[in-house]
Design a protein around this motif. Structure first.
Motif, short mmCIF file in Angstrom:
data_model
loop_
_atom_site.label_atom_id
_atom_site.label_comp_id
_atom_site.label_asym_id
_atom_site.label_seq_id
_atom_site.Cartn_x
_atom_site.Cartn_y
_atom_site.Cartn_z
N ALA A 106 0.83 -1.21 0.00
CA ALA A 106 0.00 0.00 0.00
C ALA A 106 0.86 1.26 0.00
O ALA A 106 0.55 2.24 -0.69
N HIS A 110 0.78 4.13 -2.79
CA HIS A 110 0.43 5.50 -2.40
C HIS A 110 1.50 6.52 -2.80
O HIS A 110 1.22 7.72 -2.83
N GLU A 111 2.70 6.05 -3.13
CA GLU A 111 3.70 6.98 -3.68
C GLU A 111 3.20 7.56 -5.01
O GLU A 111 3.51 8.71 -5.35
N ARG A 113 -0.30 7.08 -6.05
CA ARG A 113 -1.74 7.38 -5.91
C ARG A 113 -2.07 7.58 -4.44
O ARG A 113 -2.66 6.71 -3.80
N PRO A 114 -1.74 8.73 -3.89
CA PRO A 114 -1.99 8.95 -2.45
C PRO A 114 -3.47 8.82 -2.12
O PRO A 114 -4.34 9.34 -2.81
N GLY A 115 -3.73 8.07 -1.05
CA GLY A 115 -5.08 8.00 -0.50
C GLY A 115 -6.03 7.03 -1.17
O GLY A 115 -7.11 6.78 -0.65
#
Length: 259
Positions: A106, A110-111, A113-115
């Protein structure tokens, strides 16, 4: 004869093919199966779109080759539809998710696609076990012994029991994808008939189960799921898609379990 050109013609826009959900999927370079099985699941789901990229991996399935994928996860994720938001990102390797850990997967996603919600085959399997009320799991894998031990420890650490563990013991992913569905079905039935077992989990995105899941369940009288089967369901539920889907077994009639 000259060509008449008409520019600026009127048009209207809709929500696009992913108006309800845009699902991103990171597929192993060697995987021959997951896209085929997910097309079966997603067929006919209006407004739900699937977008994919591939990540480099070694065809040999060992703890070392699985761990080596970590540095490429963010780059593979970044390639998926960068101009629009995604509803969820699915990382398509069961054993790598256990070698690296779901949290590290994850973090790498998230690097890029944050969140965004993230699912993995093993995280999806745990969600499926909870949704189906199963605690005693028969596990079927294609892996060698070293990876199988990682699987056993990882599942048991989450509080599930494994009364029975079966394996084809094939470490070449290109060969795993060619294990015929009849062999998977026979092995799943053999393990699932054991009275100590609540559910059969077929671990590995290269193994084919989706089209046979409902028939196996009917013969066993118990639920069955797999890496591709569970992760497709989980990706849909995380995206807010709750449509019951016929022909895919019990799981696709269940919501996420309350936490």
């Amino acid at each position: 004869m000259s060509t008449e050109y008409r520019g600026g013609l009127p048009f209207r826009m809709d929500g696009g093919i992913g108006a309800r959900a845009r699902i991103g999927l990171v597929v192993l370079a060697t995987d021959q199966t997951i896209e085929h099985e997910w097309r079966r699941v997603f067929h006919g789901l209006e407004g739900v779109a699937l977008y994919e990229s591939r990540i480099w991996n070694d065809a040999r399935i060992t703890p070392e080759t699985l761990a080596a994928m970590e540095d490429d996860i963010a780059a593979a994720t970044r390639l998926i539809l960068p101009v629009l938001p995604l509803s969820v990102v699915a990382f398509g390797c069961t054993s790598a998710a256990m070698v690296l850990g779901e949290e590290r997967i994850a973090a790498r996603v998230h690097e890029a696609r944050p969140g965004v919600p993230v699912t993995t085959p093993i995280g999806a399997a745990f969600a499926a076990f909870e949704a189906l009320g199963a605690r005693r799991i028969a596990v079927l894998t294609p892996y060698g012994r070293a990876v199988n031990e990682v699987v056993r420890r990882y599942v048991e650490a989450r509080g599930f029991e494994i009364p029975l563990f079966g394996s084809f013991e094939e470490e070449d992913d290109a060969r795993v994808a060619r294990i015929e569905p009849a062999s998977v079905r026979a092995a799943a039935l053999e393990l699932g008939r054991d009275p100590r077992v609540d559910l059969v989990f077929v671990s590995c995105t290269s193994l084919r189960l989706v089209e046979a899941a409902e028939a196996i369940e009917a013969e066993l009288g118990k639920p069955v799921t797999s890496s591709n089967h569970a992760m497709a369901w989980h990706a849909l539920r995380l995206s807010g898609i709750t449509d019951p889907l016929p022909g895919l077994g019990r799981l696709f009639h269940r919501p996420l379990a309350a936490r």
